[in-house]
Enzyme design. Structure first.
Site, PDB file in Angstrom:
ATOM      1  N   SER A  16       0.857  -1.189   0.000  1.00 14.31           N
ATOM      2  CA  SER A  16       0.000   0.000   0.000  1.00 14.31           C
ATOM      3  C   SER A  16       0.890   1.234   0.000  1.00 14.31           C
ATOM      4  O   SER A  16       1.829   1.336   0.797  1.00 14.31           O
ATOM      5  CB  SER A  16      -0.868   0.004   1.252  1.00 14.31           C
ATOM      6  OG  SER A  16      -1.347   1.311   1.492  1.00 14.31           O
ATOM      7  N   HIS A  39      -1.290  -1.343  -4.162  1.00 13.17           N
ATOM      8  CA  HIS A  39      -2.583  -1.125  -3.494  1.00 13.17           C
ATOM      9  C   HIS A  39      -2.727   0.370  -3.224  1.00 13.17           C
ATOM     10  O   HIS A  39      -1.882   0.975  -2.563  1.00 13.17           O
ATOM     11  CB  HIS A  39      -2.593  -1.930  -2.199  1.00 13.17           C
ATOM     12  CG  HIS A  39      -3.846  -1.847  -1.395  1.00 13.17           C
ATOM     13  ND1 HIS A  39      -4.912  -2.718  -1.563  1.00 13.17           N
ATOM     14  CD2 HIS A  39      -4.213  -1.013  -0.391  1.00 13.17           C
ATOM     15  CE1 HIS A  39      -5.860  -2.430  -0.695  1.00 13.17           C
ATOM     16  NE2 HIS A  39      -5.469  -1.380   0.035  1.00 13.17           N
ATOM     17  N   ASP A  41      -5.057   3.328  -1.683  1.00 16.03           N
ATOM     18  CA  ASP A  41      -6.140   3.586  -0.733  1.00 16.03           C
ATOM     19  C   ASP A  41      -6.788   4.927  -1.021  1.00 16.03           C
ATOM     20  O   ASP A  41      -6.186   5.983  -0.788  1.00 16.03           O
ATOM     21  CB  ASP A  41      -5.578   3.565   0.694  1.00 16.03           C
ATOM     22  CG  ASP A  41      -5.170   2.168   1.125  1.00 16.03           C
ATOM     23  OD1 ASP A  41      -6.021   1.268   1.079  1.00 16.03           O
ATOM     24  OD2 ASP A  41      -3.986   1.976   1.482  1.00 16.03           O
ATOM     25  N   MET A  43      -9.538   7.481   0.041  1.00 14.53           N
ATOM     26  CA  MET A  43     -10.365   7.808   1.221  1.00 14.53           C
ATOM     27  C   MET A  43     -10.984   9.188   1.043  1.00 14.53           C
ATOM     28  O   MET A  43     -10.323  10.114   0.566  1.00 14.53           O
ATOM     29  CB  MET A  43      -9.499   7.820   2.483  1.00 14.53           C
ATOM     30  CG  MET A  43      -8.719   6.547   2.724  1.00 14.53           C
ATOM     31  SD  MET A  43      -7.894   6.593   4.316  1.00 14.53           S
ATOM     32  CE  MET A  43      -6.862   5.117   4.208  1.00 14.53           C
ATOM     33  N   HIS A  72      -8.473   0.413  -3.645  1.00 10.52           N
ATOM     34  CA  HIS A  72      -9.309   0.155  -2.464  1.00 10.52           C
ATOM     35  C   HIS A  72     -10.076   1.432  -2.139  1.00 10.52           C
ATOM     36  O   HIS A  72      -9.497   2.390  -1.618  1.00 10.52           O
ATOM     37  CB  HIS A  72      -8.401  -0.270  -1.294  1.00 10.52           C
ATOM     38  CG  HIS A  72      -9.137  -0.521  -0.012  1.00 10.52           C
ATOM     39  ND1 HIS A  72      -8.471  -0.667   1.187  1.00 10.52           N
ATOM     40  CD2 HIS A  72     -10.460  -0.660   0.270  1.00 10.52           C
ATOM     41  CE1 HIS A  72      -9.360  -0.882   2.142  1.00 10.52           C
ATOM     42  NE2 HIS A  72     -10.567  -0.870   1.619  1.00 10.52           N
ATOM     43  N   MET A  74     -12.336   3.518  -0.041  1.00 11.47           N
ATOM     44  CA  MET A  74     -12.951   3.722   1.278  1.00 11.47           C
ATOM     45  C   MET A  74     -13.730   5.029   1.187  1.00 11.47           C
ATOM     46  O   MET A  74     -13.330   6.068   1.727  1.00 11.47           O
ATOM     47  CB  MET A  74     -11.868   3.761   2.361  1.00 11.47           C
ATOM     48  CG  MET A  74     -11.318   2.384   2.684  1.00 11.47           C
ATOM     49  SD  MET A  74      -9.719   2.424   3.486  1.00 11.47           S
ATOM     50  CE  MET A  74      -8.678   2.607   2.035  1.00 11.47           C
ATOM     51  N   MET A 143     -10.869  -6.704   5.975  1.00 10.92           N
ATOM     52  CA  MET A 143     -10.013  -5.728   6.667  1.00 10.92           C
ATOM     53  C   MET A 143      -9.580  -6.299   8.012  1.00 10.92           C
ATOM     54  O   MET A 143     -10.422  -6.763   8.795  1.00 10.92           O
ATOM     55  CB  MET A 143     -10.772  -4.416   6.894  1.00 10.92           C
ATOM     56  CG  MET A 143     -11.102  -3.619   5.649  1.00 10.92           C
ATOM     57  SD  MET A 143      -9.658  -3.066   4.728  1.00 10.92           S
ATOM     58  CE  MET A 143      -8.766  -2.088   5.948  1.00 10.92           C
ATOM     59  N   ASP A 181      -5.945  -6.788   4.726  1.00 11.68           N
ATOM     60  CA  ASP A 181      -5.378  -5.448   4.676  1.00 11.68           C
ATOM     61  C   ASP A 181      -5.413  -4.854   6.067  1.00 11.68           C
ATOM     62  O   ASP A 181      -6.490  -4.704   6.649  1.00 11.68           O
ATOM     63  CB  ASP A 181      -6.236  -4.617   3.696  1.00 11.68           C
ATOM     64  CG  ASP A 181      -5.746  -3.192   3.530  1.00 11.68           C
ATOM     65  OD1 ASP A 181      -4.667  -2.852   4.039  1.00 11.68           O
ATOM     66  OD2 ASP A 181      -6.472  -2.420   2.871  1.00 11.68           O
TER      67      ASP A 181
HETATM   68  C1  DX5 Z   1      -6.036   1.179   5.905  1.00 13.55           C
HETATM   69  C2  DX5 Z   1      -5.633   0.893   4.483  1.00 13.55           C
HETATM   70  C3  DX5 Z   1      -4.462   0.019   4.366  1.00 13.55           C
HETATM   71  C4  DX5 Z   1      -3.202   0.555   4.973  1.00 13.55           C
HETATM   72  C5  DX5 Z   1      -2.454  -0.604   5.533  1.00 13.55           C
HETATM   73  O1  DX5 Z   1      -7.324   1.685   5.923  1.00 13.55           O
HETATM   74  O2  DX5 Z   1      -6.694   0.297   3.774  1.00 13.55           O
HETATM   75  O3  DX5 Z   1      -4.237  -0.367   3.005  1.00 13.55           O
HETATM   76  O4  DX5 Z   1      -2.379   1.225   4.085  1.00 13.55           O
HETATM   77  O5  DX5 Z   1      -1.359  -0.124   6.227  1.00 13.55           O
HETATM   78  P1  DX5 Z   1      -0.560  -1.052   7.251  1.00 13.55           P
HETATM   79  O6  DX5 Z   1      -0.020  -2.186   6.456  1.00 13.55           O
HETATM   80  O7  DX5 Z   1       0.481  -0.145   7.793  1.00 13.55           O
HETATM   81  O8  DX5 Z   1      -1.561  -1.488   8.280  1.00 13.55           O
HETATM   82 ZN    ZN Z   2      -6.269  -0.619   1.801  1.00 16.38          ZN
END
Ligand code: DX5
Ligand code: ZN
Length: 225
Positions: A16, A39, A41, A43, A72, A74, A143, A181
């Protein structure tokens, strides 16, 4: 029910970029050249209490790397937004079950745009109510932290759900990926793999390393032992 045990999928590592240097994303992508996918993210500060990046940045990232893009989302209203990420040529687009109004229709719309469809569940969201639609998906994301931030602690309470997902996926022939994740690192990855996960997102474990590609190799090595 399928009585033969499907052969296990080759494990995949999806770093990520949430914990990468956002001012140098192209360079940061070049540091994970051995990854199976990147990956990303997305948000929106509504579905989760954090804000990252959106369509224009994903479009630029896609041009900056040959790695498949694992998006991903969110965000609220993935029914509206997810197809637009598919149109950018991303390998897979993951929407959250808690946010999607019509997950089956949305999965089909993603497929119609040539993208793999995946659905994510937060740690407290049960999988049982979604088992009948698993066949619509290429991947299910369980998750292992509350979504929103990198660097959180892996939640072992998700392990039974991973096992249930594994059984359901195997009953369907084993083609659907089970991604986890959150909090994935050298200490936690084997527990998740033993429970049945095959696709591992790792943010801080990869990007806090001096050499992210070496960190990916280390995680792969643990899974191969
Ligand atoms: C959290 C994200 C993850 C995050 C994981 O909401 O969806 O993808 O980057 O980070 P680590 O591996 O540090 O938990
Ligand atoms: Zn993620």
């Amino acid at each position: 029910m399928n009585t033969s045990t499907p052969s296990p999928r080759t494990p995949c590592i999806h770093p990520s970029i949430l914990n990468a240097d956002f001012a140098n994303l192209a360079r940061e992508l070049s540091r994970i050249s051995t990854a199976d996918a990147v990956h990303v993210d997305v948000m929106d500060n509504h579905f989760v209490p954090n804000l990252t990046l959106g369509l224009p940045v994903v479009e630029s990232l896609r041009k900056a790397t040959d790695l498949p893009m694992d998006i991903h989302l969110m965000i609220e209203d993935p029914d509206q937004w997810a197809p637009q990420y598919a149109e950018l040529g991303c390998e897979s687009v993951t929407f959250h079950a808690e946010a999607a109004k019509a997950p089956v229709r949305l999965a089909r719309e993603l497929h119609a745009r040539g993208t793999k469809a995946a659905m994510a569940l937060k740690p407290a969201t049960g999988i049982d109510q979604y088992l009948d639609m698993l066949g619509e998906l290429d991947m299910v994301l369980l998750m292992t932290v509350e979504p929103g931030f990198g660097g959180q602690t892996f939640l072992d309470l998700v392990l039974p759900k991973i096992r249930r997902a594994r059984r359901a996926v195997d009953d369907l022939g084993g083609e659907i990926a089970i991604q986890i994740d959150g909090g994935v690192n050298a200490e936690t990855i084997l527990r998740a793999a033993e429970a049945g996960a095959d696709t591992f997102v790792a943010g801080s474990a990869v990007y806090s390393a001096e050499d992210p590609d070496a960190a990916i190799a280390d995680l792969r090595g643990l899974l191969a032992d």
